[in-house]
Design an enzyme around this catalytic site. Structure first.
Site, PDB file in Angstrom:
ATOM      1  N   HIS A  53       0.805  -1.231   0.000  1.00  0.00           N
ATOM      2  CA  HIS A  53       0.000   0.000   0.000  1.00  0.00           C
ATOM      3  C   HIS A  53       0.833   1.274   0.000  1.00  0.00           C
ATOM      4  CE1 HIS A  53      -3.944  -1.909   0.888  1.00  0.00           C
ATOM      5  NE2 HIS A  53      -3.171  -2.824   1.435  1.00  0.00           N
TER       6      HIS A  53
ATOM      7  N   LYS B  62      -8.819  13.699   4.989  1.00  0.00           N
ATOM      8  CA  LYS B  62      -7.983  12.499   4.969  1.00  0.00           C
ATOM      9  C   LYS B  62      -6.957  12.667   6.075  1.00  0.00           C
ATOM     10  CE  LYS B  62      -6.997  13.638   0.557  1.00  0.00           C
ATOM     11  NZ  LYS B  62      -7.109  12.556  -0.394  1.00  0.00           N
ATOM     12  N   ARG B  63      -6.203  11.601   6.400  1.00  0.00           N
ATOM     13  CA  ARG B  63      -5.145  11.759   7.397  1.00  0.00           C
ATOM     14  C   ARG B  63      -4.245  12.932   7.026  1.00  0.00           C
ATOM     15  NH1 ARG B  63      -4.708   7.772  11.511  1.00  0.00           N
ATOM     16  NH2 ARG B  63      -2.841   8.957  12.035  1.00  0.00           N
TER      17      ARG B  63
ATOM     18  N   LYS C  60       0.446  14.257   1.574  1.00  0.00           N
ATOM     19  CA  LYS C  60      -0.905  14.538   1.075  1.00  0.00           C
ATOM     20  C   LYS C  60      -1.114  16.041   0.847  1.00  0.00           C
ATOM     21  CE  LYS C  60      -2.886  10.490   3.468  1.00  0.00           C
ATOM     22  NZ  LYS C  60      -3.516   9.654   2.430  1.00  0.00           N
TER      23      LYS C  60
ATOM     24  N   THR D 212      -8.751   6.449  -1.937  1.00  0.00           N
ATOM     25  CA  THR D 212     -10.070   5.876  -2.183  1.00  0.00           C
ATOM     26  C   THR D 212     -11.163   6.914  -1.943  1.00  0.00           C
ATOM     27  OG1 THR D 212      -9.857   4.947   0.047  1.00  0.00           O
ATOM     28  CG2 THR D 212      -9.581   3.426  -1.793  1.00  0.00           C
TER      29      THR D 212
ATOM     30  N   LYS E 232     -14.996   8.085  -3.631  1.00  0.00           N
ATOM     31  CA  LYS E 232     -16.230   8.363  -2.884  1.00  0.00           C
ATOM     32  C   LYS E 232     -16.817   9.714  -3.285  1.00  0.00           C
ATOM     33  CE  LYS E 232     -14.194   5.665   0.765  1.00  0.00           C
ATOM     34  NZ  LYS E 232     -13.335   5.673   1.966  1.00  0.00           N
TER      35      LYS E 232
HETATM   36  C1  26Y Z   1       3.748   0.351   9.523  1.00  0.00           C
HETATM   37  C2  26Y Z   1       2.594   1.067  10.128  1.00  0.00           C
HETATM   38  C3  26Y Z   1       3.031   2.252  10.937  1.00  0.00           C
HETATM   39  C4  26Y Z   1       1.575   1.482   9.137  1.00  0.00           C
HETATM   40  C5  26Y Z   1       0.287   1.607   9.592  1.00  0.00           C
HETATM   41  C6  26Y Z   1      -0.710   1.998   8.743  1.00  0.00           C
HETATM   42  C7  26Y Z   1       1.852   1.736   7.811  1.00  0.00           C
HETATM   43  C8  26Y Z   1       0.849   2.122   6.958  1.00  0.00           C
HETATM   44  C9  26Y Z   1      -0.442   2.252   7.419  1.00  0.00           C
HETATM   45  C10 26Y Z   1      -1.546   2.656   6.566  1.00  0.00           C
HETATM   46  C11 26Y Z   1      -1.410   2.851   5.295  1.00  0.00           C
HETATM   47  C12 26Y Z   1      -2.513   3.282   4.459  1.00  0.00           C
HETATM   48  O1  26Y Z   1      -3.607   3.563   4.902  1.00  0.00           O
HETATM   49  N1  26Y Z   1      -2.267   3.331   3.163  1.00  0.00           N
HETATM   50  C13 26Y Z   1      -3.276   3.739   2.213  1.00  0.00           C
HETATM   51  O2  26Y Z   1      -3.902   2.580   1.698  1.00  0.00           O
HETATM   52  C14 26Y Z   1      -4.985   2.924   0.865  1.00  0.00           C
HETATM   53  C15 26Y Z   1      -5.664   1.631   0.457  1.00  0.00           C
HETATM   54  O3  26Y Z   1      -4.871   0.930  -0.432  1.00  0.00           O
HETATM   55  C16 26Y Z   1      -4.508   3.716  -0.328  1.00  0.00           C
HETATM   56  O4  26Y Z   1      -5.638   4.126  -1.061  1.00  0.00           O
HETATM   57  C17 26Y Z   1      -3.711   4.934   0.122  1.00  0.00           C
HETATM   58  O5  26Y Z   1      -3.160   5.586  -0.998  1.00  0.00           O
HETATM   59  C18 26Y Z   1      -2.628   4.519   1.084  1.00  0.00           C
HETATM   60  O6  26Y Z   1      -1.972   5.654   1.604  1.00  0.00           O
END
Ligand code: 26Y
Length: 822
Positions: A362, A555-556, A561, A666, A670
């Site tokens: 991701h 968004k976060r 971003k 995503t 929406k």
């Molecule tokens: C390793 C840990 C700290 C960690 C925890 C959460 C690393 C990443 C995440 C979350 C990542 C995340 O939300 N990524 C998002 O995933 C979405 C679904 O695929 C994407 O649409 C988005 O671009 C991406 O930032």
């Protein structure tokens, strides 16, 4: 023959009301005379839950009986939001409930709002997992989700004096949607040491535990839309093993330490880590990961064993998808079970393991890639570290064979990074242990193949790497979030079938020129904006005019971003308005800039960005020269249920990440699906959205991903001149217009002095110009609405149903289970 479920199924209003009354008076032990909205919510949920249980049991029985291949979706995050409205709509009895509740004196909207969001996730990754569960059930796939039952989900955000303050989210007070399975438990071990034993001439490794913690299953039913299929989400909760107290310690008078043991065990599933795309390497997080992975695999293996098949059939019966690298230890754990516990030969076991797993990446951001110090893994999971080393050894041997003269290749692809301290690279382990690796949008999948995983494409060939562009469930994100628009669409698309086949939206296109249709469309958008305006008034006290252009970025909060680009743009707009004569101002289009999102508690820069947004709002919103022409709003505590209100109310939303950094996004989907346009960079799924809806229906700006590296290089080694308009914005901040300039000096320095890593200055001019195009386009309301309708009609591709079908076909090799619709 016994009669099934006579007690708890209702089909009409009377039946529903009886069930509500029964639950209020018995389950809740209250009287209907003092039944408040919370009790009405509880009883309604229990009534629907009872209905789901019947379908759930039947679904599970059918899946067990048919014994076909199942999918297991392992995710540390499931951002489910509220369950009641979704359950009512998927079961198809919302109208019945609405009438029944009305007769009992309640408005269904108010009842729905009593529910606390299940916020077991950070952002996109967690919400994607939730959309996938909805699609898996709707498409009748035999599928389970596995996650952790956090006692505290993502924190609640409060804004105090313009700053984010985190408040714990204790959400389990009353949760009718989960079923504790106190009989489904697994003992999970940690620490200890590995001993060799010889059994029947064979040497095996035995991992002696240093600590044992119990995993208890909690099950959440996942109803499909318009189908009896009700799948299961199993969440594990941690508990001290051996009951509530360690009786030996207790009896020997060591009460305090026996309570401490218990608390330590319960800590494992206590709290969701609030970092999104930022790895922190905490021991407790690794404990969470192993706890959850080991319990899930034990469960999966136990279920497989019931069918008494040979181990070689395991991959024909089981597909496990890893949602990012967080569950990567599952690869090691399955290898351990097969070799150490079941006695399979290494190679045979490894073939089974690699055929079972798929890994979804991701992110390409280096700071988000998980790495664990070897010493920590050694300490916590001594046997697993040995297995990781063996996996790496065999892998590197095969690489050396294929690339005999390339020593550097071995160093680059090694699962163990030879740094100080040494690190286990989880993404590499996930690749080596899976048969397919996928990215989440075309650009992203291309990028991982050419950058972070380039060597692995050489080693394994390109076929191991694939793309599955993300999608969203139209049930929650259109039908539930925007019921009036959904109804209008249904009236033009031959009923509700589009909710199951989203490509049917294309029937809207022939109505684009229909005046009456456009009018109704516009009215719905306006009503949704009125609702959001009321929420803004209620929560911030600021009055916004719903006739303004609503410009939304939720968004976060993250530098990549680029909420900072947005707020700098807002300041630029403010300065332009201030410089105008009153006559000029009268010709301007009123705008509301709406922000929302949480910053990771330890992400200082993200918190500064929130503070700047609020500081700008405080000045602009009370400036009488400006009035309605510009309002700046920060919506507190953005979450799934707020998104359901915000998405339908947006005219334009911002998806403006530095090109190449947002894997997919995503919320872009929406917003467009709800009849809003977007301004965005050529990044993530924006590119595919453009391909689908047409270039004339999206506002793209900024540098392209292929140019980012050169630009960054130029900032660092060449001369770096800041965009002149942006410079004026910075000067204004530094004058103190928005409060103590020192508060914002780091944000400015990031651009001016520290190489502008996210290309804010490079993209600023293009961003401002494109916003002018947005203004111009919005002036022609007729054409604007036409763009919106056309866009919606072409959004069929972005349903998570399409996405799940691609996973099923390309990665899992599973088929739906036909259902009888009694
Ligand atoms: C390793 C840990 C700290 C960690 C925890 C959460 C690393 C990443 C995440 C979350 C990542 C995340 O939300 N990524 C998002 O995933 C979405 C679904 O695929 C994407 O649409 C988005 O671009 C991406 O930032």
């Amino acid at each position: 023959a016994w009669k099934r479920n006579q007690i708890t199924s209702f089909t009409d209003r009377d039946g529903f009301e009886k069930e509500v009354v029964r639950h209020v008076e018995t389950t809740l032990a209250r009287s209907m005379f003092n039944c408040d909205e919370i009790a009405a919510y509880s009883a309604t949920s229990l009534a629907f839950r009872d209905r789901l249980i019947t379908h759930w049991n039947r679904t599970q029985q059918r899946q067990t009986y048919r014994d076909t291949k199942r999918v297991y979706y392992l995710s540390l995050e499931f951002l489910m939001g509220r369950a009641l409205d979704n359950a009512m709509l998927n079961v198809g009895l919302k109208n019945v409930a609405q009438d029944g509740l009305a007769e009992l004196g309640f408005r269904i909207e108010d009842v729905i709002k009593q529910e606390h969001d299940a916020a077991l996730g950070n952002g996109g990754l967690g919400r994607l997992a939730a959309c996938f569960l909805d699609s898996l059930a709707t498409l009748n796939f035999p599928a389970w989700g596995y996650g952790l039952r956090y006692r505290y989900g993502i924190f609640k955000q409060e804004i105090i004096d313009g700053y984010q303050v985190e408040v714990p989210d204790y959400w389990l007070d009353f949760n009718p949607w989960e079923f504790p399975r106190h009989d489904v438990t697994v003992d999970i071990q940690f620490f200890g040491q590995v001993n060799k034993k010889t059994v029947g001439g064979k040497t095996i490794s035995v991992w002696e535990a240093g600590e044992i913690v119990q995993a208890v299953a909690y099950d959440v039913p996942i109803p499909g839309y318009d189908t009896p299929t009700t799948n299961n989400l199993r969440l594990w909760s941690s508990k001290a093993s051996g009951g509530e107290f360690d009786f030996q310690k207790f009896n020997s008078g060591d009460y305090e330490s026996s309570v401490a043991d218990q608390q330590r065990a319960e800590t494992i599933s206590a709290v969701l880590y609030p970092n999104d795309n930022l790895e922190r390497g905490k021991e407790l997080r690794l404990k969470q990961q192993y706890f959850w992975v080991a319990a899930s695999l034990y469960d999966i293996v136990r279920r497989f064993k019931k069918s008494r098949r040979s181990w070689n059939e395991f991959p024909d019966q089981v597909a496990i998808q890893l949602n990012d690298t967080h569950p990567t230890l599952a690869i090691v754990e399955l290898q351990r079970i097969l070799v150490d516990v079941e006695g399979l030969e290494w190679d045979n076991a490894w073939e089974i393991v690699t055929s079972t797993f798929g890994y979804t990446n991701h992110t390409v951001l280096p700071e988000a890639l998980e790495k664990w110090p070897v010493g920590l893994v050694q300490h916590l999971l001594p046997r697993h570290l040995q297995i990781i080393y063996d996996i790496n050894l065999f892998f590197l041997q095969s690489v050396e064979k294929a690339f005999p003269d390339d020593r550097d290749m071995l160093r680059r692809v090694s699962i163990i990074e030879e740094s100080q301290p040494k690190m286990v690279r989880m993404a590499f382990l996930a690749i080596v242990g899976s048969h397919k690796v996928n990215g989440v949008a075309e650009l992203h999948s291309d990028l991982i193949k050419t950058t972070i995983f380039k060597d692995f494409v050489e080693i394994y060939g390109p076929d191991k790497f694939t793309n599955v562009t993300n999608g969203i469930t139209p049930r929650r994100w259109l039908h539930q979030a925007n019921p009036r628009l959904s109804e209008l669409i249904a009236s033009k698309c031959g009923g509700n079938d589009f909710l199951k086949d989203l490509t049917l939206l294309n029937q809207l296109e022939k109505h684009v020129q229909d005046k009456q249709f456009r009018k109704e469309w516009a009215e719905i958008k306006y009503a949704n904006k009125v609702r959001l305006a009321k929420h803004i008034k209620d929560t911030t006290g600021v009055v916004v005019n719903p006739a303004s252009l609503f410009d939304v970025q939720v968004k976060r909060i993250h530098e990549y971003k680029r909420q900072q680009l947005n707020i700098f743009g807002v300041i630029h707009r403010y300065l332009s308005l201030k410089a105008m004569t009153p006559d000029q101002r009268k010709k301007q289009l009123p705008r509301v800039s709406i922000f929302g999102g949480k910053a990771a508690p330890g992400y200082w820069m993200a918190k500064q960005i929130i503070h700047l947004i609020n500081s700008v709002g405080a000045v602009v919103n009370k400036d009488e020269d400006i009035g309605d022409l510009l309002k700046v709003i920060f919506l507190e505590d953005y979450n799934v249920s707020k998104a359901e209100m915000i998405c339908p109310a947006s005219d334009i939303s911002e998806h403006i990440s530095t090109a190449g950094t947002e894997a997919s996004g995503t919320s872009n989907m929406k917003f467009v699906l709800n009849g809003g346009l977007i301004i965005g960079t050529c990044d993530g799924a924006n590119i595919e959205i453009t391909r689908e809806i047409g270039e004339s229906n999206i506002f793209l700006f900024g540098n392209l991903s292929e140019d980012v590296e050169d630009l960054r290089h130029a900032h660092t080694y060449g001369s770096h001149t800041i965009d002149s308009d942006l410079d004026k914005v910075f000067n204004e901040i530094e004058k103190g217009t928005f409060g103590t300039p020192h508060d914002f000096s780091a944000m400015i320095a990031a651009v001016r002095q520290h190489g502008d890593y996210y290309l804010v200055s490079d993209d600023f001019h293009s961003y401002i110009e494109t916003h002018q195009l947005v203004d111009e386009a919005y002036r022609n309301q007729d054409e604007w609405i036409a763009k919106c309708i056309t866009s919606v009609s072409r959004m069929g591709f972005f349903t998570s149903d399409r996405c799940i079908n691609e996973y099923a076909e390309e990665i899992w090799n599973v088929e739906p289970l036909a259902v009888d619709r009694h």
